[in-house]
Design a protein around this motif. Sequence first.
Motif, mmCIF file in Angstrom:
data_model
loop_
_atom_site.group_PDB
_atom_site.id
_atom_site.type_symbol
_atom_site.label_atom_id
_atom_site.label_comp_id
_atom_site.label_asym_id
_atom_site.label_seq_id
_atom_site.Cartn_x
_atom_site.Cartn_y
_atom_site.Cartn_z
ATOM 1 N N ILE A 103 0.853 -1.192 0.000
ATOM 2 C CA ILE A 103 0.000 0.000 0.000
ATOM 3 C C ILE A 103 0.886 1.239 0.000
ATOM 4 C CG2 ILE A 103 -1.894 -1.153 1.180
ATOM 5 C CD1 ILE A 103 -1.094 0.348 3.708
ATOM 6 N N THR A 104 0.296 2.371 -0.381
ATOM 7 C CA THR A 104 1.033 3.626 -0.425
ATOM 8 C C THR A 104 1.585 3.973 0.949
ATOM 9 O OG1 THR A 104 -0.490 4.369 -2.151
ATOM 10 C CG2 THR A 104 0.864 6.049 -1.102
ATOM 11 N N ASN A 105 2.774 4.551 0.957
ATOM 12 C CA ASN A 105 3.380 4.985 2.207
ATOM 13 C C ASN A 105 2.466 5.936 2.981
ATOM 14 O OD1 ASN A 105 5.683 3.527 1.948
ATOM 15 N ND2 ASN A 105 7.037 5.257 1.531
ATOM 16 N N LYS A 106 2.592 5.915 4.286
ATOM 17 C CA LYS A 106 1.944 6.873 5.186
ATOM 18 C C LYS A 106 0.436 6.686 5.274
ATOM 19 C CE LYS A 106 5.498 10.314 4.183
ATOM 20 N NZ LYS A 106 5.788 11.688 3.686
ATOM 21 N N VAL A 107 -0.085 5.575 4.788
ATOM 22 C CA VAL A 107 -1.495 5.252 5.003
ATOM 23 C C VAL A 107 -1.559 3.895 5.684
ATOM 24 C CG1 VAL A 107 -2.163 6.550 2.945
ATOM 25 C CG2 VAL A 107 -1.850 4.084 2.794
ATOM 26 N N ASN A 108 -2.711 3.580 6.250
ATOM 27 C CA ASN A 108 -2.866 2.279 6.893
ATOM 28 C C ASN A 108 -4.260 1.754 6.596
ATOM 29 O OD1 ASN A 108 -4.794 3.024 9.227
ATOM 30 N ND2 ASN A 108 -3.141 4.516 9.440
ATOM 31 N N GLY A 109 -4.495 0.502 6.933
ATOM 32 C CA GLY A 109 -5.819 -0.043 6.654
ATOM 33 C C GLY A 109 -5.890 -1.528 6.925
ATOM 34 N N SER A 110 -6.904 -2.157 6.357
ATOM 35 C CA SER A 110 -7.153 -3.579 6.557
ATOM 36 C C SER A 110 -7.461 -4.237 5.222
ATOM 37 C CB SER A 110 -8.325 -3.793 7.521
ATOM 38 O OG SER A 110 -8.049 -3.224 8.780
ATOM 39 N N VAL A 111 -7.169 -5.532 5.162
ATOM 40 C CA VAL A 111 -7.413 -6.302 3.942
ATOM 41 C C VAL A 111 -8.088 -7.614 4.320
ATOM 42 C CG1 VAL A 111 -6.320 -7.548 2.041
ATOM 43 C CG2 VAL A 111 -5.492 -5.285 2.664
ATOM 44 N N TRP A 112 -9.090 -8.013 3.546
ATOM 45 C CA TRP A 112 -9.759 -9.307 3.708
ATOM 46 C C TRP A 112 -9.535 -10.086 2.424
ATOM 47 C CZ3 TRP A 112 -11.437 -4.631 5.250
ATOM 48 C CH2 TRP A 112 -11.875 -4.477 6.567
ATOM 49 N N LEU A 113 -9.060 -11.302 2.534
ATOM 50 C CA LEU A 113 -8.761 -12.075 1.334
ATOM 51 C C LEU A 113 -9.149 -13.530 1.544
ATOM 52 C CD1 LEU A 113 -5.677 -11.846 -0.958
ATOM 53 C CD2 LEU A 113 -6.332 -14.080 -0.069
ATOM 54 N N ASN A 114 -9.835 -14.110 0.554
ATOM 55 C CA ASN A 114 -10.198 -15.523 0.549
ATOM 56 C C ASN A 114 -9.850 -16.116 -0.808
ATOM 57 O OD1 ASN A 114 -11.794 -16.212 3.148
ATOM 58 N ND2 ASN A 114 -12.665 -14.267 2.486
ATOM 59 N N HIS A 115 -9.208 -17.273 -0.795
ATOM 60 C CA HIS A 115 -8.835 -17.933 -2.040
ATOM 61 C C HIS A 115 -9.651 -19.219 -2.174
ATOM 62 C CE1 HIS A 115 -5.673 -18.244 -5.282
ATOM 63 N NE2 HIS A 115 -6.311 -19.388 -5.398
ATOM 64 N N TYR A 116 -10.132 -19.459 -3.394
ATOM 65 C CA TYR A 116 -10.980 -20.619 -3.667
ATOM 66 C C TYR A 116 -10.401 -21.434 -4.816
ATOM 67 C CZ TYR A 116 -14.459 -18.067 -0.913
ATOM 68 O OH TYR A 116 -15.115 -17.391 0.089
ATOM 69 N N GLN A 117 -10.567 -22.744 -4.705
ATOM 70 C CA GLN A 117 -10.268 -23.670 -5.804
ATOM 71 C C GLN A 117 -11.584 -24.312 -6.190
ATOM 72 O OE1 GLN A 117 -7.075 -24.696 -7.429
ATOM 73 N NE2 GLN A 117 -8.750 -25.287 -8.760
ATOM 74 N N ASP A 119 -15.193 -24.672 -5.834
ATOM 75 C CA ASP A 119 -16.081 -24.321 -4.728
ATOM 76 C C ASP A 119 -15.408 -24.500 -3.362
ATOM 77 O OD1 ASP A 119 -18.160 -23.782 -6.497
ATOM 78 O OD2 ASP A 119 -18.817 -25.893 -6.515
ATOM 79 N N THR A 120 -14.158 -24.919 -3.355
ATOM 80 C CA THR A 120 -13.463 -25.211 -2.106
ATOM 81 C C THR A 120 -12.661 -24.009 -1.637
ATOM 82 O OG1 THR A 120 -13.263 -27.537 -2.754
ATOM 83 C CG2 THR A 120 -11.857 -26.770 -0.953
ATOM 84 N N HIS A 121 -12.876 -23.627 -0.389
ATOM 85 C CA HIS A 121 -12.104 -22.536 0.202
ATOM 86 C C HIS A 121 -10.769 -23.088 0.685
ATOM 87 C CE1 HIS A 121 -10.940 -19.817 3.582
ATOM 88 N NE2 HIS A 121 -11.313 -18.898 2.725
ATOM 89 N N VAL A 122 -9.658 -22.579 0.143
ATOM 90 C CA VAL A 122 -8.347 -23.153 0.449
ATOM 91 C C VAL A 122 -7.468 -22.216 1.269
ATOM 92 C CG1 VAL A 122 -8.309 -24.663 -1.570
ATOM 93 C CG2 VAL A 122 -7.413 -22.334 -1.763
ATOM 94 N N PHE A 123 -7.840 -20.958 1.409
ATOM 95 C CA PHE A 123 -6.982 -20.019 2.107
ATOM 96 C C PHE A 123 -7.800 -18.791 2.492
ATOM 97 C CE2 PHE A 123 -3.961 -16.479 2.251
ATOM 98 C CZ PHE A 123 -2.973 -16.992 3.072
ATOM 99 N N GLY A 124 -7.503 -18.217 3.650
ATOM 100 C CA GLY A 124 -8.228 -17.025 4.048
ATOM 101 C C GLY A 124 -7.482 -16.191 5.074
ATOM 102 N N ILE A 125 -7.563 -14.881 4.917
ATOM 103 C CA ILE A 125 -7.058 -13.933 5.912
ATOM 104 C C ILE A 125 -8.189 -12.953 6.189
ATOM 105 C CG2 ILE A 125 -5.380 -12.115 6.384
ATOM 106 C CD1 ILE A 125 -3.450 -13.526 4.562
ATOM 107 N N PHE A 126 -8.586 -12.821 7.438
ATOM 108 C CA PHE A 126 -9.782 -12.070 7.775
ATOM 109 C C PHE A 126 -9.444 -10.864 8.660
ATOM 110 C CE2 PHE A 126 -10.557 -16.639 7.665
ATOM 111 C CZ PHE A 126 -11.389 -16.724 6.562
ATOM 112 N N LYS A 127 -10.070 -9.725 8.341
ATOM 113 C CA LYS A 127 -9.955 -8.515 9.151
ATOM 114 C C LYS A 127 -8.515 -8.257 9.571
ATOM 115 C CE LYS A 127 -14.675 -8.806 10.873
ATOM 116 N NZ LYS A 127 -15.584 -8.834 12.043
#
Length: 296
Positions: A103-117, A119-127
């Motif tokens: 992300i751009t310098n001097k800013v902050n935030g949150s990311v939510w990411l889910n990976h699917y194969q 219909d199968t959920h294989v990876f996730g990072i929440f809040k």
Amino acid sequence: MGRFQRCSKCVIAITGICVSVFIVGVVLLIVGFINYMSESTPPPYMWSLSLCQLEDKNQWVGYPIGVGDKCPEDYVGEGAEQEFIVNKNVLGESIPYSVMVYITNKVNGSVWLNHYQGDTHVFGIFKTDLDTYPKTEFAYCGGKTMTIFRNGPLNEDDGDYITETCQDSNSGCVYEPARSLTSYDLKDGPGGEQILHMKEVKEGSYFRVSAVINIPSDATGSNKNDFVPEVYIEYRVAGRGPEQDMGLILLIIGGVLADLMPATLYFLLQKYYYKNDENSHNQEDIGIPLMELDDK
């Protein structure tokens, strides 16, 4: 003479077998070393999110924008997930990946990411609060370029696009950011190691990602343009792939063969000659037959 020839053939056969196995071991060592020292092919690009600014707020949110579209005016929503299709040739089977966020310098935030194969959920990072993760200055601006894939329209205010489109699923496009970026390796954050490790890669792999980015509250007027956020997702190779694992196996097998064969050859030849010498000594100890003594 015939017995001597048979002995020579035995020695030659034993030597030939051991030398051949030794050579095979050396070859396996070389091939294994080359494979083990090779590196897994990284994904060809980073994924670029489309962001929209909330009305009267120093906050931007991820929002799916079609090619040729723009952010809704006076947008006050919470953003929405963006979906990126990951073609089969982009991520490798059985290669571990760590998810990187830029992300751009001097800013902050949150990311939510889910990976699917499929219909199968294989990876996730929440809040994921990026402030809780170790960060690294990633100054890509100032003439440096990177390759990105972007579903939405090009935003020339963010930087310079060297190529005209970013929707080539094989190569993305070359891009020069206008601002320095900070990188976050999500496997190093709270909750321990987080690795995406897909056992089988098929068509239909995809991930959904959303983001909320906050810029400093004192960013106003012309100064505010310095904090226009950019967000990129990268899957970085984070360990050995199948080729490196096979190289390690070949190194072990080749090392064992190459190490054992000289000692094996020495042992077999010693045992063979010791047996022949023993037979030879036994025949000599028999002495002169009595009939020959009587004749004399």
